[in-house]
Design an enzyme around this catalytic site. Sequence first.
Site, PDB file in Angstrom:
ATOM      1  N   CYS A 122      48.588  37.068  42.261  1.00 22.53           N
ATOM      2  CA  CYS A 122      48.939  38.404  41.745  1.00 22.53           C
ATOM      3  C   CYS A 122      49.036  38.414  40.224  1.00 22.53           C
ATOM      4  O   CYS A 122      49.281  37.388  39.595  1.00 22.53           O
ATOM      5  CB  CYS A 122      50.310  38.813  42.283  1.00 22.53           C
ATOM      6  SG  CYS A 122      50.228  39.539  43.903  1.00 22.53           S
TER       7      CYS A 122
ATOM      8  N   LYS B 106      49.600  36.387  35.150  1.00 23.33           N
ATOM      9  CA  LYS B 106      48.787  36.080  36.332  1.00 23.33           C
ATOM     10  C   LYS B 106      49.361  34.827  36.988  1.00 23.33           C
ATOM     11  O   LYS B 106      49.429  33.762  36.355  1.00 23.33           O
ATOM     12  CB  LYS B 106      47.333  35.856  35.927  1.00 23.33           C
ATOM     13  CG  LYS B 106      46.397  35.666  37.135  1.00 23.33           C
ATOM     14  CD  LYS B 106      45.058  35.091  36.728  1.00 23.33           C
ATOM     15  CE  LYS B 106      44.117  36.143  36.196  1.00 23.33           C
ATOM     16  NZ  LYS B 106      42.749  35.608  35.967  1.00 23.33           N
TER      17      LYS B 106
ATOM     18  N   ASP C 227      31.077  36.005  35.533  1.00 26.51           N
ATOM     19  CA  ASP C 227      31.727  36.919  36.488  1.00 26.51           C
ATOM     20  C   ASP C 227      32.038  38.253  35.810  1.00 26.51           C
ATOM     21  O   ASP C 227      33.117  38.822  35.994  1.00 26.51           O
ATOM     22  CB  ASP C 227      32.992  36.288  37.061  1.00 26.51           C
ATOM     23  CG  ASP C 227      33.460  36.976  38.357  1.00 26.51           C
ATOM     24  OD1 ASP C 227      32.622  37.654  39.003  1.00 26.51           O
ATOM     25  OD2 ASP C 227      34.638  36.836  38.722  1.00 26.51           O
TER      26      ASP C 227
END
Length: 310
Positions: A26, A41, A139
């Site tokens: 999360c 994070k 990404d």
Amino acid sequence: MEYKMLELATDNFGEDNILGMGGFGCVYRGKLEGGVYVAVKRLAAGGNVDAVKEFQTEVELLSRIQHPNVITLLGYTIHAETRLLIYELMHNGSLESQLHGPSRGSALTWHVRMKIALDVARGLEYLHEHCHPPVIHRDLKSSNILLDSIFNAKLSDFGLAIVDGPQNKKNIKLSGTLGYVAPEYLLDGKLTDKSDVYAFGVVLLELLLGRRPLEKLEPAAQFQSIVTWAMPQLTDRTKVPNIVDPVIRNSMDPKHLYQVAAVAVLCVQPEPSYRPLITDILHSLVPLVPLEFGGTLGVGKTVDTIRPEG
């Protein structure tokens, strides 16, 4: 950073402070002493080798690269099996949540979208051209493009990034997000900076069309990519205005619309050598973005103003 300090900053990682969910955990909103807001994070790594590797890559890369369009890593913590990364807080969340969340892109005018595209191109150009050795993000996607209170865009999530040395290109495990992964990487494992350019093209299509990179086709439960759907229409000038996101439809100079559509088409070419370098993309976007937003377009009083939200 001290683990106890982060527990305090996030109300013991309380549910009310969750900003989003990632692949390995999360992200929480935190408030440090002195009133500084941060995003924390938490990677519940356990014995997950990939999570540990991504954590190390993120820390190593973001500790040595700095750019206005790359997220700032403020610190990190290793506490038993848990690993924490602390970033500057980006008040308008991700481009994905702005485009595809409840507001459906209503805060993103044409000029704001072009500014975001330009910011992302600047961030990528820094990684590809100004980092030594160069960095391939690997990404790039709308959920990894974060927006601050006045919609400045920053690239985030460098856990899958590859430092572009010949020794690093062999035996690369296929990673990324379907819909954004370049065909040559998906099919042959061939990874270059042109893989990031392909993903940039998909993000540009999202900004232009307001559609997700993969959409479910009913009733077959198959997925259609935005690239497959859009390509035949983007190359026909009579169709382009009709497929633009309704939120921004008819709000831009048609010439600018066709130019952005042409850039997107080049970026998502199946053959990597046909795709432009990110520097060329940057040069083609700068004249379409108002001076106030970091471009060279002088549109005077017709410019959309950006106001911080909240």
